[in-house]
Design a protein around this motif. Structure first.
Motif, short mmCIF file in Angstrom:
data_model
loop_
_atom_site.label_atom_id
_atom_site.label_comp_id
_atom_site.label_asym_id
_atom_site.label_seq_id
_atom_site.Cartn_x
_atom_site.Cartn_y
_atom_site.Cartn_z
N ILE A 91 0.85 -1.21 0.00
CA ILE A 91 0.00 0.00 0.00
C ILE A 91 0.87 1.24 0.00
O ILE A 91 1.76 1.40 0.84
CB ILE A 91 -0.94 0.04 1.24
CG1 ILE A 91 -1.90 -1.16 1.21
CG2 ILE A 91 -1.74 1.36 1.27
CD1 ILE A 91 -2.83 -1.24 2.41
N GLN A 92 0.59 2.10 -0.97
CA GLN A 92 1.28 3.39 -1.02
C GLN A 92 0.24 4.46 -0.65
O GLN A 92 -0.81 4.55 -1.30
CB GLN A 92 1.76 3.60 -2.45
CG GLN A 92 2.78 4.68 -2.61
CD GLN A 92 3.04 4.91 -4.12
OE1 GLN A 92 2.78 4.07 -4.97
NE2 GLN A 92 3.53 6.10 -4.42
N LEU A 93 0.51 5.21 0.41
CA LEU A 93 -0.46 6.20 0.89
C LEU A 93 0.00 7.61 0.54
O LEU A 93 1.14 7.97 0.81
CB LEU A 93 -0.60 6.05 2.41
CG LEU A 93 -1.46 7.09 3.13
CD1 LEU A 93 -2.93 6.98 2.72
CD2 LEU A 93 -1.34 6.92 4.66
N LYS A 94 -0.92 8.37 -0.07
CA LYS A 94 -0.58 9.75 -0.40
C LYS A 94 -1.63 10.68 0.20
O LYS A 94 -2.79 10.68 -0.26
CB LYS A 94 -0.54 9.95 -1.91
CG LYS A 94 0.56 9.20 -2.60
CD LYS A 94 0.55 9.52 -4.08
CE LYS A 94 1.64 8.72 -4.78
NZ LYS A 94 1.70 9.01 -6.20
N LEU A 95 -1.22 11.43 1.22
CA LEU A 95 -2.15 12.39 1.81
C LEU A 95 -2.04 13.72 1.06
O LEU A 95 -1.20 13.86 0.18
CB LEU A 95 -1.85 12.57 3.30
CG LEU A 95 -2.02 11.29 4.15
CD1 LEU A 95 -1.64 11.55 5.60
CD2 LEU A 95 -3.44 10.74 4.07
#
Ligand code: FAD
Ligand code: UDP
Length: 392
Positions: A212-216
């Protein structure tokens, strides 16, 4: 390579992302906020008190699978939520309205009589929705139901939604039935807990996975476009899928108009006292513009010696770009409005709507997890096996 983009890092987005990652797929999760957890986000304030900036959230479920899934990502504090209603200046009674509330508000002899009729007609330890009670064949029960309706439901509901209980119907009103018992917990679900280190940490753990790559701080609508059944990423047709948990009207450029939501304005106050009110939440059911006051230090947290934090909730009309769409308003007219967007979404074979906003459904956190599990099965054809998910 097929891209899987999940829009939204709340309960819905995090759960579907994790399940797909566990099955070996790479997933990108974006959220336009700079925080994790959607509306369940919480944090510690300057006095060391855990607060919930998007409103008080209590976890409860009857579904063991959901509880087991979430237990992989948090430890819990046992917490049974109790709510009271301020019906008069000098009268605070349990909600859901129960036999204790009955004896608090009626003279003893009359309360005894009503209790006998309720037990005979409804049954001891039963729960009954207010709208059903109001239509009961017994005139005595109808009179009692009108009293409860007037003191607990009518004004609160008008404040919260701008609609009468009858207009909202069972989907809303059955959430808080009348109890023919002394049960004083707000929920009777088997699993009632608060995550030990908060919802944001729990959801952050759900999202912590090598796939999982999370981008806020990333607004999906700045890079995704939707036209004639094709999803474009940065102007090129997307090879992959989008799972979208934001507002569906925004997704389609409001082409069928802005969907009605209910918004809230929260007024927080820190007070230099260890305790402000007798219950974690007090509903103001016959007066004031706000609906309820919640006191965060009573949500299974360590009480502080010299400080407490309360929040008052003032319901508002939702105004696009001005405030946050918290609640879909589940009335028939709005469901028909939503159906136009739902139809439009179906023309995109690689678009999946999920969660409270995209499905336009008044769901709780446990429902959000359940819907995400169901979507996982729809996408992969596999059922969720909790045992296959690693603990964090
Ligand atoms: P959300 O939490 O709304 O998450 C959606 C996310 O998508 C947001 O973070 C948003 O920033 C992001 N997003 C939207 N559009 C975009 C975009 N274009 N690009 C990038 N990101 C985007 N449930 C309970 O079980 N118990 C409770 O006590 C409870 N209390 C509640 C109290 C209040 C005041 C409210 C409003 C809700 C409450 N709920 C409660 C319901 C609970 O909040 C929801 O069921 C749950 O949070 C839904 O999760 P979600 O992921 O579907 O949506
Ligand atoms: N409700 C009410 N009086 C109360 C509590 C609830 O009229 O004291 C009604 C109101 O319409 C509310 C609905 O029941 O919106 C659902 O209540 P719940 O506490 O589940 O609302 P939420 O926590 O989701 O805002």
């Amino acid at each position: 390579m097929e891209k899987i983009i999940v829009v939204g890092a709340g309960f819905s987005g995090a759960t579907i992302a994790r399940l797909l990652a566990e099955s070996g797929k790479d997933v990108i999760v974006v959220d336009k906020r700079d925080t994790i957890g959607g509306n369940a986000y919480d944090c510690i304030d300057k006095n060391g008190i855990r607060i919930q900036p998007y409103g008080p959230h209590i976890f409860h479920t009857h579904d063991k699978e959901i509880f087991d899934f979430l237990s992989k990502f948090t430890e819990w504090n046992k917490y049974e939520h109790r709510v009271k209603a301020k019906v008069r200046k000098d009268k605070v009674v349990p909600v859901p309205f129960n036999l204790t509330s009955l004896f608090e508000l009626y003279p003893k002899a009359k309360a005894e009589r009503i209790k006998d009729v309720l037990v005979k007609e409804i049954g001891l330890d039963k729960k009954v929705p207010i709208l059903q009670l109001k239509k009961h064949e017994s005139a005595e029960i109808r009179e009692f139901a009108d009293f409860v309706y007037k003191n607990i439901f009518y004004i609160y509901t008008m404040k919260q939604w701008g609609f009468k209980p009858e207009q909202l119907g069972e989907a809303v009103m059955n959430r808080v039935p009348v109890y023919v018992s002394e049960e004083d917990r707000y929920f009777t679900d088997e699993f009632q807990y608060m995550p030990k280190n908060g919802f944001a940490e729990m959801i952050s753990n759900i999202l912590r996975h090598p796939r999982i790559q999370l981008k806020l701080r990333t607004d999906a609508m700045k890079r995704l476009t939707f036209a004639d059944g094709v999803i474009y990423l940065d102007g090129k047709p997307l090879d992959g899928m989008v799972i979208y948990t934001g507002c569906v009207d925004e997704l389609f450029g409001y082409k069928y108009g802005v969907l009605p939501y209910r918004s809230l304005k929260f007024k927080f106050k820190t007070l230099k006292t260890p305790s402000y009110q007798e219950s974690a939440v007090i509903n103001y059911t016959t007066s004031h513009k706000f609906t309820r006051i919640s006191e965060f230090t009573k949500f299974a947290c360590e009480p502080q010696e010299n400080a407490t934090v309360i929040v008052k909730e003032y319901p508002q009309k939702f105004k696009k770009g001005k405030n946050i769409p918290y609640y879909p308003i589940p009335i028939e007219k709005n469901r028909q409005h939503y159906a136009k967007y739902e139809q439009e979404a179906k023309t995109y074979k690689n678009l999946y709507l999920l969660g409270r906003l995209a499905k336009y459904k008044y769901i709780d956190m446990d429902d959000a997890v359940r819907y995400a599990m169901d979507l996982y099965t729809e996408i992969t054809g596999d059922t969720v096996d909790i045992n296959d998910i690693a603990n964090n």
